[in-house]
Design a protein around this motif. Sequence first.
Motif, mmCIF file in Angstrom:
data_model
loop_
_atom_site.group_PDB
_atom_site.id
_atom_site.type_symbol
_atom_site.label_atom_id
_atom_site.label_comp_id
_atom_site.label_asym_id
_atom_site.label_seq_id
_atom_site.Cartn_x
_atom_site.Cartn_y
_atom_site.Cartn_z
ATOM 1 N N ASP A 9 0.750 -1.340 0.129
ATOM 2 C CA ASP A 9 -0.043 0.021 0.103
ATOM 3 C C ASP A 9 0.751 1.410 -0.076
ATOM 4 O OD1 ASP A 9 -2.699 -1.219 2.176
ATOM 5 O OD2 ASP A 9 -2.244 -1.474 0.119
ATOM 6 N N ASP A 10 2.093 1.088 0.224
ATOM 7 C CA ASP A 10 3.115 2.273 0.127
ATOM 8 C C ASP A 10 2.685 2.905 -1.059
ATOM 9 O OD1 ASP A 10 3.369 2.112 2.699
ATOM 10 O OD2 ASP A 10 5.448 1.152 2.600
ATOM 11 N N PHE A 11 3.471 2.391 -2.214
ATOM 12 C CA PHE A 11 3.637 2.978 -3.612
ATOM 13 C C PHE A 11 3.111 2.111 -4.530
ATOM 14 C CE2 PHE A 11 6.964 4.245 -0.906
ATOM 15 C CZ PHE A 11 6.932 5.592 -0.594
ATOM 16 N N PRO A 12 1.638 1.984 -4.756
ATOM 17 C CA PRO A 12 1.342 0.824 -5.568
ATOM 18 C C PRO A 12 1.519 1.471 -7.054
ATOM 19 C CG PRO A 12 -0.641 2.516 -4.766
ATOM 20 C CD PRO A 12 0.720 2.636 -4.089
ATOM 21 N N ASN A 13 1.706 0.134 -8.070
ATOM 22 C CA ASN A 13 2.386 0.549 -9.249
ATOM 23 C C ASN A 13 1.673 -0.295 -10.573
ATOM 24 O OD1 ASN A 13 3.892 1.690 -11.097
ATOM 25 N ND2 ASN A 13 5.909 1.085 -10.335
ATOM 26 N N GLY A 14 0.296 -0.513 -10.255
ATOM 27 C CA GLY A 14 -0.626 -0.878 -11.197
ATOM 28 C C GLY A 14 -0.122 -2.298 -11.588
ATOM 29 N N ARG A 15 0.118 -2.683 -12.779
ATOM 30 C CA ARG A 15 0.320 -4.072 -13.078
ATOM 31 C C ARG A 15 1.590 -4.524 -12.849
ATOM 32 N NH1 ARG A 15 2.843 -5.719 -17.850
ATOM 33 N NH2 ARG A 15 3.751 -4.157 -19.132
ATOM 34 N N ASN A 32 2.406 -11.896 -12.940
ATOM 35 C CA ASN A 32 2.091 -10.607 -13.426
ATOM 36 C C ASN A 32 2.214 -10.461 -15.057
ATOM 37 O OD1 ASN A 32 4.626 -9.533 -13.758
ATOM 38 N ND2 ASN A 32 4.476 -8.408 -11.812
ATOM 39 N N PHE A 33 3.127 -11.037 -15.626
ATOM 40 C CA PHE A 33 3.533 -11.157 -17.025
ATOM 41 C C PHE A 33 2.282 -11.857 -17.726
ATOM 42 C CE2 PHE A 33 5.141 -12.747 -21.111
ATOM 43 C CZ PHE A 33 5.285 -11.829 -21.647
ATOM 44 N N LEU A 34 1.919 -12.874 -17.359
ATOM 45 C CA LEU A 34 0.852 -13.535 -17.994
ATOM 46 C C LEU A 34 -0.485 -12.966 -17.821
ATOM 47 C CD1 LEU A 34 1.893 -17.341 -17.602
ATOM 48 C CD2 LEU A 34 2.149 -15.809 -19.434
ATOM 49 N N ALA A 35 -0.676 -12.098 -16.941
ATOM 50 C CA ALA A 35 -2.063 -11.648 -16.310
ATOM 51 C C ALA A 35 -2.009 -10.515 -17.487
ATOM 52 C CB ALA A 35 -2.066 -11.124 -14.847
ATOM 53 N N TRP A 36 -1.095 -9.700 -17.724
ATOM 54 C CA TRP A 36 -1.207 -8.554 -18.569
ATOM 55 C C TRP A 36 -1.059 -9.103 -20.168
ATOM 56 C CZ3 TRP A 36 -1.929 -4.048 -20.575
ATOM 57 C CH2 TRP A 36 -1.128 -3.586 -21.588
ATOM 58 N N ALA A 54 -2.205 -12.849 -33.925
ATOM 59 C CA ALA A 54 -2.189 -14.311 -33.826
ATOM 60 C C ALA A 54 -0.609 -14.808 -33.952
ATOM 61 C CB ALA A 54 -2.925 -14.959 -34.818
ATOM 62 N N GLU A 55 0.032 -14.033 -34.541
ATOM 63 C CA GLU A 55 1.572 -14.284 -35.024
ATOM 64 C C GLU A 55 2.509 -13.692 -34.053
ATOM 65 O OE1 GLU A 55 2.178 -13.314 -39.125
ATOM 66 O OE2 GLU A 55 0.684 -15.254 -39.848
ATOM 67 N N CYS A 56 2.271 -12.487 -33.437
ATOM 68 C CA CYS A 56 3.419 -11.832 -32.988
ATOM 69 C C CYS A 56 3.565 -12.291 -31.565
ATOM 70 C CB CYS A 56 3.056 -10.401 -32.961
ATOM 71 S SG CYS A 56 1.633 -9.811 -31.798
ATOM 72 N N TRP A 57 4.521 -11.948 -30.960
ATOM 73 C CA TRP A 57 4.952 -12.247 -29.364
ATOM 74 C C TRP A 57 5.083 -10.945 -28.709
ATOM 75 C CZ3 TRP A 57 6.589 -17.232 -27.135
ATOM 76 C CH2 TRP A 57 6.442 -18.206 -28.240
ATOM 77 N N LEU A 58 4.508 -11.187 -27.307
ATOM 78 C CA LEU A 58 4.839 -10.058 -26.338
ATOM 79 C C LEU A 58 5.995 -10.719 -25.592
ATOM 80 C CD1 LEU A 58 3.777 -7.663 -24.824
ATOM 81 C CD2 LEU A 58 2.277 -9.200 -23.317
ATOM 82 N N VAL A 59 6.843 -9.535 -25.578
ATOM 83 C CA VAL A 59 8.337 -9.775 -24.813
ATOM 84 C C VAL A 59 8.504 -8.732 -24.009
ATOM 85 C CG1 VAL A 59 10.460 -10.517 -25.327
ATOM 86 C CG2 VAL A 59 8.967 -10.967 -27.112
ATOM 87 N N ASN A 60 8.879 -9.246 -22.812
ATOM 88 C CA ASN A 60 9.522 -8.231 -21.715
ATOM 89 C C ASN A 60 10.948 -8.349 -21.737
ATOM 90 O OD1 ASN A 60 10.187 -7.481 -18.724
ATOM 91 N ND2 ASN A 60 8.210 -6.651 -18.934
ATOM 92 N N VAL A 61 11.915 -7.506 -21.593
ATOM 93 C CA VAL A 61 13.299 -7.560 -21.711
ATOM 94 C C VAL A 61 13.777 -6.849 -20.538
ATOM 95 C CG1 VAL A 61 15.377 -7.327 -23.020
ATOM 96 C CG2 VAL A 61 13.437 -7.911 -23.958
ATOM 97 N N VAL A 62 14.492 -7.432 -19.355
ATOM 98 C CA VAL A 62 15.257 -6.685 -18.530
ATOM 99 C C VAL A 62 16.510 -6.674 -18.403
ATOM 100 C CG1 VAL A 62 15.287 -6.282 -15.786
ATOM 101 C CG2 VAL A 62 13.083 -6.946 -16.910
ATOM 102 N N ASP A 63 17.568 -5.529 -18.426
ATOM 103 C CA ASP A 63 18.929 -5.527 -18.478
ATOM 104 C C ASP A 63 19.233 -5.509 -16.816
ATOM 105 O OD1 ASP A 63 21.560 -5.295 -18.279
ATOM 106 O OD2 ASP A 63 21.560 -3.614 -20.027
#
Length: 551
Positions: A312-318, A495-499, A529-538
């Motif tokens: 509850d301090d700093f909620p950051n959505g998804r 949270n990635f799959l929920a989004w 149908a053909e594209c991918w959703l990708v999250n990349v963290v360095d």
Amino acid sequence: MKLSERLAQQNKPFFSFEYFPPKTEQGLVNLYDRIERMSKLGPLFVAVTWGAGGGTALRTLELCGACQSVFGIETVMHLTCTNMDSKMLDAALEGAKTAGVRNILALRGDPPRGEEYWTACDGLTHAADLVQYIRARYGDYFCIGVAGYPEGHIENTDKEEDFRRFVEKVHSGADFVVSQIVYDARTFVEWERKCRAAGVAVPIVPGVLPIQSYQSFRRLVHLTKVNVPEELRSRLELVKANDQAVKDLGVRHASELIEDLNTLGVKGVHLTTLNLEHTVQRVLEHVGLAREKEERVVQPQLAGPVRADVWDDFPNGRWGDARSPAFGTVSAWGAMLKFDTREASRVWGRPRELADISSLFVRYVANEIPSLPWSDEPLLPESQEISAELTRINQLHYWTLASQPALDAVPSTDPTHGWGPRGGYVYQKAFVECFVPAAVFPGFLSRLQSSPQITYYAANQRGDFLTNSSGATALTWGVFPGRSVVQPTLIDKMNFLAWRAEAFAAWREWAEMFSPESPEYLFLCETAAECWLVNVVDNEFKKHGIWEMFQ
């Protein structure tokens, strides 16, 4: 008991809470713990929202049943008629009866996307139709409420016509009214007097939403166009870089608003909680309405890098912890796309090839257009600092949905990147989230897999999932005097799959703004149908190697 009877019996100030069904099972379990604690504060009733088209039907019914039967709180179930046929409505109403819920808030809900090609289900176009439908089948069994708009509905520019429709809606069989949120007491009171003069005799309860964060407040005002007093705007601008100060201001303003309403003769308020706890409790304690005062709310302790007592301090959505009851507030306000078909075509064009989509994202990064199908606000300032790289990779068909630069000990007072209390420092890893077409994805994946400093998540519409991560990754953290390290921004599988589900649903909503036989519709459906959703963290936050992945 019917809520109208409880409201009629009230001769002293009261309050109620509104919750939404969490997106994850663990979030629901933890919300039950939160509701049990908050029930001790003494709400007159609680309300549970209903997802567009019945998208949260089972979880809404489960949550309503628990509030009514397990926690013993009078419960109001929201119910919308948009994209709901009579069989779905009957199933929802029978489910409410089985759960012991006798109070329904009848709403139209968000209009479906591409409304030029939409036909109302079983003739249910407006909330008044839903009220009449429930009355025709269940008589007086249910106590039915409707929504009121003190400043007029956002979709109707003729405010007097909008008000006449509201009065007709109440007269169609409503027992009570809950208003849209207000930030000014006199705005509500003047509207309430107008309602009484027009023959609206049922109880009217004003909606109040304490400000939880600057970004969520901006988004809410953008979507609802609710009037914000200039004094509140000015006070908020002065502290917007300090998340704790924003929350404190939210408590002060909500407390002042409730006290002003009470002084003007309004006995009760309906508090939208966003499934958060501490701010709401502080408001009630400040105005003397909390039945049970606790020095410290004890949160459930979870395994993992983020303790529940900082949720509850700093909620950051998804981007918060998916086990939090408040996870997913980015979509708690309903459908993501707020344009009608004509406006969408004007702003987003009529895409028929990949270059059209790339051009759309490049224009968004350049602030030439104000929104995307996945974002209803302009690019945030911190991402504007990396706009040159974002432009480059969007031109290469990496369509960016979210991003942030790496930071190393930036002062918490920094106007662009700062957050949290003063006197601290914030850190963050560079990340990019994007859609990647099928032709580009294999080479991209190969580079990600060969880079040890990179953590990635990837999924497509079919449900295929790839990752090299073994747990949650903190994207942002802050170090402040006298408190533990705070990690408000996370990415993990949950949270990635929920989004992912919402992100691909937005493709469908965008496509449905065009005729089903049109080239645009077919192209957007095929691309999704053909594209991918990708999250990349360095994970090397002192370096800037993430951009080497996008070739």
